[in-house]
Design a protein around this motif. Structure first.
Motif, PDB file in Angstrom:
ATOM      1  N   GLU A  63      -2.745  10.310 -48.175  1.00  0.00           N
ATOM      2  CA  GLU A  63      -1.753   9.905 -48.996  1.00  0.00           C
ATOM      3  C   GLU A  63      -1.996   9.494 -50.442  1.00  0.00           C
ATOM      4  O   GLU A  63      -2.926   8.647 -50.793  1.00  0.00           O
ATOM      5  CB  GLU A  63      -0.928   8.642 -48.452  1.00  0.00           C
ATOM      6  N   VAL A  64      -1.388  10.367 -51.403  1.00  0.00           N
ATOM      7  CA  VAL A  64      -1.968  10.365 -52.817  1.00  0.00           C
ATOM      8  C   VAL A  64      -1.212   9.009 -53.484  1.00  0.00           C
ATOM      9  O   VAL A  64      -0.075   8.656 -53.089  1.00  0.00           O
ATOM     10  CB  VAL A  64      -1.035  11.594 -53.543  1.00  0.00           C
ATOM     11  N   GLY A  65      -2.050   8.269 -54.197  1.00  0.00           N
ATOM     12  CA  GLY A  65      -1.703   7.169 -54.777  1.00  0.00           C
ATOM     13  C   GLY A  65      -1.474   5.888 -54.266  1.00  0.00           C
ATOM     14  O   GLY A  65      -1.122   4.904 -54.635  1.00  0.00           O
ATOM     15  N   LEU A  66      -2.105   5.910 -52.794  1.00  0.00           N
ATOM     16  CA  LEU A  66      -1.924   4.796 -51.989  1.00  0.00           C
ATOM     17  C   LEU A  66      -2.940   3.611 -52.646  1.00  0.00           C
ATOM     18  O   LEU A  66      -2.331   2.253 -52.600  1.00  0.00           O
ATOM     19  CB  LEU A  66      -2.276   5.229 -50.519  1.00  0.00           C
ATOM     20  N   ALA A  67      -4.218   4.062 -52.847  1.00  0.00           N
ATOM     21  CA  ALA A  67      -4.885   2.756 -53.506  1.00  0.00           C
ATOM     22  C   ALA A  67      -4.357   2.064 -54.690  1.00  0.00           C
ATOM     23  O   ALA A  67      -4.172   1.032 -54.574  1.00  0.00           O
ATOM     24  CB  ALA A  67      -6.232   3.461 -53.919  1.00  0.00           C
ATOM     25  N   GLY A  68      -3.568   2.821 -55.465  1.00  0.00           N
ATOM     26  CA  GLY A  68      -2.846   2.334 -56.767  1.00  0.00           C
ATOM     27  C   GLY A  68      -1.768   1.526 -56.569  1.00  0.00           C
ATOM     28  O   GLY A  68      -1.712   0.313 -56.806  1.00  0.00           O
ATOM     29  N   SER A  69      -1.073   1.908 -55.372  1.00  0.00           N
ATOM     30  CA  SER A  69       0.152   0.954 -54.953  1.00  0.00           C
ATOM     31  C   SER A  69      -0.207  -0.186 -54.400  1.00  0.00           C
ATOM     32  O   SER A  69       0.279  -1.374 -54.536  1.00  0.00           O
ATOM     33  CB  SER A  69       1.007   1.869 -54.402  1.00  0.00           C
ATOM     34  N   VAL A  70      -1.084  -0.134 -53.410  1.00  0.00           N
ATOM     35  CA  VAL A  70      -1.635  -1.308 -52.736  1.00  0.00           C
ATOM     36  C   VAL A  70      -2.284  -2.438 -53.850  1.00  0.00           C
ATOM     37  O   VAL A  70      -2.236  -3.432 -53.547  1.00  0.00           O
ATOM     38  CB  VAL A  70      -2.501  -0.699 -51.620  1.00  0.00           C
ATOM     39  N   ALA A  71      -3.140  -1.709 -54.635  1.00  0.00           N
ATOM     40  CA  ALA A  71      -3.745  -2.435 -55.671  1.00  0.00           C
ATOM     41  C   ALA A  71      -2.784  -3.343 -56.437  1.00  0.00           C
ATOM     42  O   ALA A  71      -2.978  -4.610 -56.673  1.00  0.00           O
ATOM     43  CB  ALA A  71      -4.664  -1.593 -56.454  1.00  0.00           C
ATOM     44  N   ASN A  86     -10.356   6.652 -54.370  1.00  0.00           N
ATOM     45  CA  ASN A  86     -10.374   7.321 -53.201  1.00  0.00           C
ATOM     46  C   ASN A  86     -11.684   6.849 -52.723  1.00  0.00           C
ATOM     47  O   ASN A  86     -12.690   7.018 -53.173  1.00  0.00           O
ATOM     48  CB  ASN A  86     -10.240   8.669 -53.203  1.00  0.00           C
ATOM     49  N   ALA A  87     -11.823   6.680 -51.104  1.00  0.00           N
ATOM     50  CA  ALA A  87     -12.854   6.348 -50.466  1.00  0.00           C
ATOM     51  C   ALA A  87     -13.639   7.852 -50.183  1.00  0.00           C
ATOM     52  O   ALA A  87     -12.946   8.656 -49.919  1.00  0.00           O
ATOM     53  CB  ALA A  87     -12.425   5.790 -49.287  1.00  0.00           C
ATOM     54  N   PRO A  88     -14.816   7.757 -50.048  1.00  0.00           N
ATOM     55  CA  PRO A  88     -15.650   9.204 -49.950  1.00  0.00           C
ATOM     56  C   PRO A  88     -15.516   9.656 -48.525  1.00  0.00           C
ATOM     57  O   PRO A  88     -15.468  10.914 -48.357  1.00  0.00           O
ATOM     58  CB  PRO A  88     -17.105   8.623 -49.774  1.00  0.00           C
ATOM     59  N   LYS A  89     -14.789   8.916 -47.387  1.00  0.00           N
ATOM     60  CA  LYS A  89     -14.490   9.710 -46.130  1.00  0.00           C
ATOM     61  C   LYS A  89     -13.263   8.818 -45.647  1.00  0.00           C
ATOM     62  O   LYS A  89     -12.735   7.569 -45.927  1.00  0.00           O
ATOM     63  CB  LYS A  89     -15.579   9.553 -45.084  1.00  0.00           C
ATOM     64  N   VAL A 131     -15.034  -7.969 -52.313  1.00  0.00           N
ATOM     65  CA  VAL A 131     -14.609  -7.281 -50.942  1.00  0.00           C
ATOM     66  C   VAL A 131     -13.960  -5.802 -51.231  1.00  0.00           C
ATOM     67  O   VAL A 131     -13.013  -5.802 -52.265  1.00  0.00           O
ATOM     68  CB  VAL A 131     -13.870  -8.036 -50.289  1.00  0.00           C
ATOM     69  N   ASP A 132     -14.762  -4.966 -50.616  1.00  0.00           N
ATOM     70  CA  ASP A 132     -14.250  -3.235 -50.951  1.00  0.00           C
ATOM     71  C   ASP A 132     -12.966  -3.325 -49.498  1.00  0.00           C
ATOM     72  O   ASP A 132     -13.269  -3.431 -48.377  1.00  0.00           O
ATOM     73  CB  ASP A 132     -15.175  -2.385 -50.527  1.00  0.00           C
ATOM     74  N   VAL A 133     -11.734  -3.028 -50.210  1.00  0.00           N
ATOM     75  CA  VAL A 133     -10.769  -2.758 -49.111  1.00  0.00           C
ATOM     76  C   VAL A 133     -10.526  -1.363 -48.957  1.00  0.00           C
ATOM     77  O   VAL A 133     -10.172  -0.504 -49.923  1.00  0.00           O
ATOM     78  CB  VAL A 133      -9.293  -3.660 -49.504  1.00  0.00           C
ATOM     79  N   ILE A 134     -10.782  -0.696 -47.664  1.00  0.00           N
ATOM     80  CA  ILE A 134     -10.324   0.965 -47.807  1.00  0.00           C
ATOM     81  C   ILE A 134      -9.286   0.979 -46.750  1.00  0.00           C
ATOM     82  O   ILE A 134      -9.498   0.508 -45.575  1.00  0.00           O
ATOM     83  CB  ILE A 134     -11.986   1.343 -46.880  1.00  0.00           C
ATOM     84  N   LEU A 135      -8.255   1.336 -47.281  1.00  0.00           N
ATOM     85  CA  LEU A 135      -7.144   1.736 -46.565  1.00  0.00           C
ATOM     86  C   LEU A 135      -7.250   3.000 -45.707  1.00  0.00           C
ATOM     87  O   LEU A 135      -7.608   3.846 -46.078  1.00  0.00           O
ATOM     88  CB  LEU A 135      -6.082   1.908 -47.453  1.00  0.00           C
ATOM     89  N   GLY A 136      -6.779   2.839 -44.282  1.00  0.00           N
ATOM     90  CA  GLY A 136      -6.803   3.751 -43.231  1.00  0.00           C
ATOM     91  C   GLY A 136      -5.646   4.253 -43.043  1.00  0.00           C
ATOM     92  O   GLY A 136      -4.764   3.872 -43.518  1.00  0.00           O
ATOM     93  N   ASN A 137      -5.594   5.468 -41.951  1.00  0.00           N
ATOM     94  CA  ASN A 137      -4.432   6.070 -41.617  1.00  0.00           C
ATOM     95  C   ASN A 137      -3.363   5.391 -41.016  1.00  0.00           C
ATOM     96  O   ASN A 137      -2.404   5.667 -40.943  1.00  0.00           O
ATOM     97  CB  ASN A 137      -4.992   7.386 -41.001  1.00  0.00           C
ATOM     98  N   SER A 138      -4.014   4.054 -40.325  1.00  0.00           N
ATOM     99  CA  SER A 138      -3.055   3.240 -39.522  1.00  0.00           C
ATOM    100  C   SER A 138      -2.414   2.460 -40.479  1.00  0.00           C
ATOM    101  O   SER A 138      -1.462   1.603 -40.052  1.00  0.00           O
ATOM    102  CB  SER A 138      -3.853   2.718 -38.374  1.00  0.00           C
ATOM    103  N   PHE A 139      -2.431   2.338 -41.665  1.00  0.00           N
ATOM    104  CA  PHE A 139      -1.889   1.363 -42.734  1.00  0.00           C
ATOM    105  C   PHE A 139      -0.778   1.575 -42.906  1.00  0.00           C
ATOM    106  O   PHE A 139      -0.192   2.739 -43.134  1.00  0.00           O
ATOM    107  CB  PHE A 139      -2.851   1.213 -44.248  1.00  0.00           C
ATOM    108  N   GLN A 140       0.349   0.453 -42.788  1.00  0.00           N
ATOM    109  CA  GLN A 140       1.531   0.636 -43.328  1.00  0.00           C
ATOM    110  C   GLN A 140       2.030  -0.098 -44.257  1.00  0.00           C
ATOM    111  O   GLN A 140       2.472   0.329 -45.366  1.00  0.00           O
ATOM    112  CB  GLN A 140       2.394   0.217 -41.989  1.00  0.00           C
ATOM    113  N   GLN A 141       1.778  -1.518 -44.486  1.00  0.00           N
ATOM    114  CA  GLN A 141       2.070  -2.322 -45.449  1.00  0.00           C
ATOM    115  C   GLN A 141       1.145  -3.688 -45.230  1.00  0.00           C
ATOM    116  O   GLN A 141       0.919  -3.855 -44.205  1.00  0.00           O
ATOM    117  CB  GLN A 141       3.585  -2.692 -45.631  1.00  0.00           C
ATOM    118  N   LEU A 142       1.112  -4.350 -46.571  1.00  0.00           N
ATOM    119  CA  LEU A 142       0.521  -5.665 -46.418  1.00  0.00           C
ATOM    120  C   LEU A 142       1.490  -6.814 -45.811  1.00  0.00           C
ATOM    121  O   LEU A 142       2.695  -6.580 -45.869  1.00  0.00           O
ATOM    122  CB  LEU A 142       0.241  -6.200 -47.728  1.00  0.00           C
ATOM    123  N   ALA A 143       1.044  -7.689 -45.082  1.00  0.00           N
ATOM    124  CA  ALA A 143       1.667  -8.870 -44.425  1.00  0.00           C
ATOM    125  C   ALA A 143       2.522  -9.581 -45.470  1.00  0.00           C
ATOM    126  O   ALA A 143       2.077  -9.695 -46.669  1.00  0.00           O
ATOM    127  CB  ALA A 143       0.723  -9.612 -43.614  1.00  0.00           C
TER     128      ALA A 143
END
Length: 172
Positions: A63-71, A86-89, A131-143
């Protein structure tokens, strides 16, 4: 007169009970490095406030831009976002939290923002408290704030990861 004697006796018994409880308290050494093997890093197990937590947010999805919006979402919640990208993998989990011994309390707080579903990956060689937060494919939104508070209650106090010792209170 008899009532004063009974009250005095109860006060003395209560004092003795409190002293014995404090001396034998199994948690009195919690948060100290007593008995820590030489060379083990001290883990900061103090639960942090969002304003005191430094994070890097990485996108482990397609998903493009996910890190920016969650940041941005973390910034709105008063976290100190240092880097985003972006995470390396790819990551299949909700999120992965990578942290060193100085980031244990911060990672515990962050885990609550993922409803305790983030995978913890302590790195004992890491020297900073970020802390490095690497968002994964199962992420939907922050609590939500309410969900975070409930998750923190479910998680309990931060614990030192294997291979570390809890730092004495006040030390980082």
């Amino acid at each position: 007169m008899r009532a004063l004697v009974v009250v005095g006796l109860l006060a003395v018994l209560a004092l003795v009970f409190v002293v014995v409880a404090m001396v034998k308290d199994s948690q009195s050494n919690a948060g100290t490095a007593e008995g820590c093997p030489k060379g083990w890093p001290l883990a900061d197990v103090t639960l942090r406030e969002p304003k005191d937590v430094k994070i890097n947010v990485y996108n482990g999805t397609d998903e493009v831009g996910l890190a920016g919006s969650v940041a941005d979402d973390f910034r709105n919640r008063k976290f100190q976002v240092k880097k985003e990208g972006n995470a390396p993998k790819a990551v299949d989990d909700v999120a992965v939290l990578r942290f060193g011994p100085k980031g244990v309390g911060s990672a515990q707080l962050l885990r609550a923002y993922f409803l305790n579903s983030a995978k913890l990956e302590p790195d004992l060689k890491r020297k900073d408290d970020t802390v490095d937060v690497i968002l994964g494919n199962s992420f939907q939104q922050l609590a939500t704030t309410t969900e975070v508070n409930q998750s923190l209650g479910d998680l309990g106090s931060p614990e030192a990861p294997p291979g570390t010792c809890p730092a004495p209170v006040g030390e980082k």
